[in-house]
Design a protein around this motif. Structure first.
Motif, PDB file in Angstrom:
ATOM      1  N   VAL A  59      28.598  40.780  51.078  1.00  0.00           N
ATOM      2  CA  VAL A  59      29.611  40.917  51.885  1.00  0.00           C
ATOM      3  C   VAL A  59      30.913  40.210  50.132  1.00  0.00           C
ATOM      4  N   GLU A  60      30.048  39.480  49.663  1.00  0.00           N
ATOM      5  CA  GLU A  60      30.804  38.304  48.458  1.00  0.00           C
ATOM      6  C   GLU A  60      30.745  38.960  46.987  1.00  0.00           C
ATOM      7  N   LYS A  61      30.712  40.023  46.794  1.00  0.00           N
ATOM      8  CA  LYS A  61      30.134  40.907  45.441  1.00  0.00           C
ATOM      9  C   LYS A  61      32.044  41.603  45.511  1.00  0.00           C
ATOM     10  N   GLY A  62      32.527  41.398  44.219  1.00  0.00           N
ATOM     11  CA  GLY A  62      34.273  41.976  44.139  1.00  0.00           C
ATOM     12  C   GLY A  62      35.487  41.602  45.008  1.00  0.00           C
ATOM     13  N   ILE A  63      34.999  40.742  45.420  1.00  0.00           N
ATOM     14  CA  ILE A  63      35.950  39.757  46.447  1.00  0.00           C
ATOM     15  C   ILE A  63      36.704  39.054  45.365  1.00  0.00           C
ATOM     16  N   LYS A  64      37.512  38.080  46.048  1.00  0.00           N
ATOM     17  CA  LYS A  64      38.636  36.948  44.778  1.00  0.00           C
ATOM     18  C   LYS A  64      38.593  36.379  46.521  1.00  0.00           C
ATOM     19  N   PRO A  73      45.305  38.435  56.228  1.00  0.00           N
ATOM     20  CA  PRO A  73      45.799  38.497  57.963  1.00  0.00           C
ATOM     21  C   PRO A  73      45.084  38.971  58.954  1.00  0.00           C
ATOM     22  N   ASN A  74      43.817  40.128  58.114  1.00  0.00           N
ATOM     23  CA  ASN A  74      42.924  41.119  58.084  1.00  0.00           C
ATOM     24  C   ASN A  74      42.227  41.230  57.583  1.00  0.00           C
ATOM     25  N   GLY A  75      40.644  39.942  57.787  1.00  0.00           N
ATOM     26  CA  GLY A  75      40.120  39.876  57.448  1.00  0.00           C
ATOM     27  C   GLY A  75      39.375  40.104  58.486  1.00  0.00           C
ATOM     28  N   LYS A  76      38.190  40.438  57.740  1.00  0.00           N
ATOM     29  CA  LYS A  76      37.082  40.608  58.861  1.00  0.00           C
ATOM     30  C   LYS A  76      36.858  39.534  58.704  1.00  0.00           C
ATOM     31  N   PRO A  77      35.947  39.122  59.790  1.00  0.00           N
ATOM     32  CA  PRO A  77      35.263  37.647  60.245  1.00  0.00           C
ATOM     33  C   PRO A  77      33.330  37.869  60.091  1.00  0.00           C
ATOM     34  N   MET A 102      33.944  32.166  56.496  1.00  0.00           N
ATOM     35  CA  MET A 102      34.213  33.029  55.549  1.00  0.00           C
ATOM     36  C   MET A 102      35.094  34.666  56.676  1.00  0.00           C
ATOM     37  N   THR A 103      35.846  35.567  55.034  1.00  0.00           N
ATOM     38  CA  THR A 103      36.768  36.231  56.309  1.00  0.00           C
ATOM     39  C   THR A 103      36.706  36.838  54.173  1.00  0.00           C
ATOM     40  N   VAL A 104      36.890  38.754  54.570  1.00  0.00           N
ATOM     41  CA  VAL A 104      36.848  39.346  53.621  1.00  0.00           C
ATOM     42  C   VAL A 104      37.824  40.612  54.120  1.00  0.00           C
ATOM     43  N   ASP A 105      38.309  40.897  53.586  1.00  0.00           N
ATOM     44  CA  ASP A 105      38.851  42.122  53.645  1.00  0.00           C
ATOM     45  C   ASP A 105      39.120  42.869  52.402  1.00  0.00           C
ATOM     46  N   ARG A 106      38.145  43.956  52.716  1.00  0.00           N
ATOM     47  CA  ARG A 106      37.834  44.788  51.376  1.00  0.00           C
ATOM     48  C   ARG A 106      38.443  45.760  50.787  1.00  0.00           C
ATOM     49  N   GLU A 107      39.919  45.820  51.358  1.00  0.00           N
ATOM     50  CA  GLU A 107      41.188  46.576  51.058  1.00  0.00           C
ATOM     51  C   GLU A 107      41.257  46.265  49.720  1.00  0.00           C
ATOM     52  N   ILE A 108      42.510  45.079  50.393  1.00  0.00           N
ATOM     53  CA  ILE A 108      42.762  44.296  49.501  1.00  0.00           C
ATOM     54  C   ILE A 108      41.925  43.365  48.363  1.00  0.00           C
ATOM     55  N   ARG A 109      40.817  43.662  48.415  1.00  0.00           N
ATOM     56  CA  ARG A 109      39.682  42.927  47.938  1.00  0.00           C
ATOM     57  C   ARG A 109      39.135  41.410  48.028  1.00  0.00           C
ATOM     58  N   ARG A 110      40.306  40.664  48.681  1.00  0.00           N
ATOM     59  CA  ARG A 110      40.467  39.266  49.460  1.00  0.00           C
ATOM     60  C   ARG A 110      40.019  38.502  50.404  1.00  0.00           C
TER      61      ARG A 110
END
Length: 169
Positions: A59-64, A73-77, A102-110
């Motif tokens: 889940v965390e790889k490639g995410i800043k 705002p569109n982070g997946k929980p 933790m939230t992750v938005d793969r599209e914006i890599r944030r």
């Protein structure tokens, strides 16, 4: 002349904490018996991902990661849950269970997470604390089922505090 910062690393030895092993590192605070469980809130799924020990889970790889939730705002929980196993008079049990948001938005890599909270919660888990009351009900149920299915003996030997914290029937 700039001095390089010394990096602190953990020596993680993977052994089954229930096998009675008492070798290297005995008596030291060990990360042996702690496992990171990642809960995908939307999918209602939980899995162990040891990469999370070093913030390198799938889940965390490639995410800043940012410290301001509003910037994602569109982070997946997700929940990162630190689960520590120990042994008492009944046998092995889930001794410490602490959850971090933790939230992750793969599209914006944030993503959003508070690293100090993640580190402190891992420490609390190692010190046999149960911190799950801030989790949503669906995720508590997912975690309870995951822990039961993973090892029913550990679940049955666990404290009422943990069971009441996760099961709300």
């Amino acid at each position: 002349m700039e001095e390089k910062k010394k990096k602190v690393g953990f020596n993680i030895i993977k052994n089954d904490p229930t096998d009675g092993h008492r070798g290297y590192g005995k008596g030291a605070l060990s990360l042996d018996n702690v496992s990171p469980v990642i809960i995908d809130v939307d999918a209602g799924e939980a899995e162990i991902d040891v990469g999370a020990m070093h913030a390198r889970s799938v889940v965390e790889k490639g995410i800043k990661f940012l410290q301001n939730k509003a910037e994602v705002p569109n982070g997946k929980p997700y929940w990162l849950v630190w689960v520590t196993i120990d042994r008492n008079e009944k046998g092995p049990y889930y001794a410490g269970v602490t959850a971090c948001e933790m939230t992750v938005d793969r599209e914006i890599r944030r993503g959003y997470k508070l690293l100090p909270e993640h580190v402190n919660r891992m420490d609390k888990s190692l010190k046999r604390h149960i911190i799950v009351d801030h989790m949503d009900e669906k995720s508590k149920k997912v975690l309870a089922e995951f822990l039961q299915n993973h090892n029913e003996v550990l679940w049955n030997n666990s404290t009422e505090e943990l069971k009441k914290g996760l099961l709300f029937e």
